[in-house]
Enzyme design. Structure first.
Site, PDB file in Angstrom:
ATOM      1  N   ASP A 189      -5.485   1.538   5.483  1.00 61.74           N
ATOM      2  CA  ASP A 189      -6.901   1.879   5.643  1.00 61.74           C
ATOM      3  C   ASP A 189      -7.406   1.302   6.960  1.00 61.74           C
ATOM      4  O   ASP A 189      -7.322   0.092   7.182  1.00 61.74           O
ATOM      5  CB  ASP A 189      -7.690   1.288   4.473  1.00 61.74           C
ATOM      6  CG  ASP A 189      -9.138   1.755   4.434  1.00 61.74           C
ATOM      7  OD1 ASP A 189      -9.647   2.211   5.483  1.00 61.74           O
ATOM      8  OD2 ASP A 189      -9.756   1.660   3.363  1.00 61.74           O
ATOM      9  N   GLY A 202       0.846  -1.196   0.000  1.00 57.56           N
ATOM     10  CA  GLY A 202       0.000   0.000   0.000  1.00 57.56           C
ATOM     11  C   GLY A 202       0.872   1.232   0.000  1.00 57.56           C
ATOM     12  O   GLY A 202       0.786   2.069   0.904  1.00 57.56           O
ATOM     13  N   GLU A 243       0.503  -1.241  -4.793  1.00 57.97           N
ATOM     14  CA  GLU A 243      -0.602  -0.298  -4.611  1.00 57.97           C
ATOM     15  C   GLU A 243      -1.804  -0.758  -5.431  1.00 57.97           C
ATOM     16  O   GLU A 243      -1.659  -1.099  -6.612  1.00 57.97           O
ATOM     17  CB  GLU A 243      -0.164   1.106  -5.046  1.00 57.97           C
ATOM     18  CG  GLU A 243      -1.249   2.155  -5.064  1.00 57.97           C
ATOM     19  CD  GLU A 243      -1.916   2.353  -3.713  1.00 57.97           C
ATOM     20  OE1 GLU A 243      -3.161   2.354  -3.677  1.00 57.97           O
ATOM     21  OE2 GLU A 243      -1.193   2.502  -2.699  1.00 57.97           O
ATOM     22  N   ILE A 244      -2.981  -0.764  -4.823  1.00 53.46           N
ATOM     23  CA  ILE A 244      -4.184  -1.275  -5.483  1.00 53.46           C
ATOM     24  C   ILE A 244      -4.868  -0.240  -6.370  1.00 53.46           C
ATOM     25  O   ILE A 244      -5.547  -0.588  -7.333  1.00 53.46           O
ATOM     26  CB  ILE A 244      -5.162  -1.819  -4.422  1.00 53.46           C
ATOM     27  CG1 ILE A 244      -6.247  -2.685  -5.069  1.00 53.46           C
ATOM     28  CG2 ILE A 244      -5.792  -0.677  -3.625  1.00 53.46           C
ATOM     29  CD1 ILE A 244      -7.113  -3.421  -4.063  1.00 53.46           C
TER      30      ILE A 244
END
EC number: 2.1.1.33
Length: 247
Positions: free
Chosen positions: A151, A70, A93-94
Site C-alpha cells: 500500500d 502482504g 495478510e491482514i
C-alpha cells in the site's frame, strides 16, 4: 464458503473447471488500516507457534524460511512453493476475506495434487506483520522477505503507515539472517524512492547492484506472479525493483 443470491440460487465459491476458489466470492477493500486495533490471535513467542496446523507434513527439522508480507491473493506465494519445494514459505495478510481465499486456494491445490506432496510447503496467516512479526520468527530465522506492491499510502499524513520505515526495518533485520535478502517491488515511483532512501539509510542493509539483482532466479517471477503484478503488466504500468542484503 457458499453465497446465496436474491433468487435463493446457491453458488459455490469453487470453480467447477479449475477446482480452485474464485476471487469474486472473497472481495474486500484493496487496503486495510495497519494501525487500527484489529482482533488477532498471535503467539507470545515464536516457540508457541503451532506450525504443524498450517503445514501438516512439516518435518521437525524444518522451519519457515521465506515470508511474503502482504501476500494478497497468494499468486506469488504459490510460485514460491513451486520454485523452492524444499523451503517452507508463509504468506502474511491482514485482510480477512483475502487471507481466507489464500487458505482455501492452498487447500484446493493440495487436494488436486494429492499424493505428490506439492504445496505442502506453503501456508497463509492472517496477521498484522507491522506489529507481530517477532512473535512468529526467532532472531535470524528468515532467508528471504518479500514486499510486493505494498500500500503506497499516498497522503503525507499516512506515510507513517508504510510498511517500510526505519523502526520496522530494524524488526525485519532482527528476524532476517545475515546475508538474507529483502525483495521490494512497486508500480509507484514515489514509494520506490521512499523504500530505497530508508533502506540505504539503515546500517543493516545494502542494495544489490543491477547485475546481481537481475541474475537472481526469483527476479523474473516478481513482475507478474502476484495478482497485483499481473494487473500492472496488463495495464502496461511501470515496475520498480529493489533488492537488499542483510548485513
Amino acid at each position: 464458503m457458499v453465497t446465496t443470491t436474491a433468487e435463493n440460487e446457491v453458488l459455490t465459491s469453487t470453480s467447477a473447471v479449475t477446482g480452485l476458489p474464485q476471487k469474486r466470492y472473497y472481495r474486500q477493500r484493496a487496503h486495510s488500516n495497519p494501525i487500527a486495533d484489529h482482533c488477532f490471535d498471535y503467539p507470545a513467542r515464536p516457540e508457541d507457534v503451532d506450525w504443524r496446523s498450517l503445514y501438516p507434513s512439516i518435518r521437525a527439522d524444518q522451519e519457515v524460511s521465506f515470508a511474503d508480507i502482504g501476500c494478497g491473493y497468494g499468486g506469488f506465494l504459490v510460485t514460491l512453493g513451486e520454485l523452492f519445494p524444499e523451503k517452507i514459505s508463509i504468506g502474511m495478510e491482514i485482510r480477512v476475506k483475502v487471507s481466507d481465499y489464500v487458505l482455501d486456494r492452498i487447500t484446493a491445490l493440495r487436494q488436486k495434487s494429492s499424493g505428490t506432496g506439492a504445496y505442502q510447503n506453503i501456508a497463509c496467516l492472517r496477521t498484522n506483520a507491522m506489529k507481530y512479526l517477532p512473535n512468529y520468527f526467532r532472531k535470524g530465522q528468515l532467508e528471504k522477505m518479500f514486499f510486493l506492491y505494498p500500500d503506497p499510502h499516498f497522503k503525507r499524513a499516512k506515510h507513517k503507515w508504510r510498511i517500510i520505515n526505519q523502526a520496522l526495518l530494524s524488526e525485519y533485520a532482527y528476524v532476517l539472517r545475515k546475508g538474507g535478502l529483502v525483495y521490494t517491488m512497486t508500480d509507484v515511483e514515489d514509494l520506490h524512492n521512499w523504500i530505497v532512501t530508508h533502506m540505504d539509510e539503515h546500517p543493516l542493509y545494502e542494495r544489490l547492484d543491477e547485475e546481481e539483482a537481475n541474475t537472481d532466479p526469483i527476479t523474473p517471477k516478481l513482475y507478474q506472479s502476484s495478482e497485483e503484478g499481473a494487473k500492472v503488466v496488463r495495464n502496461k504500468g511501470d515496475h520498480f525493483l529493489a533488492i537488499f542484503r542483510r548485513l
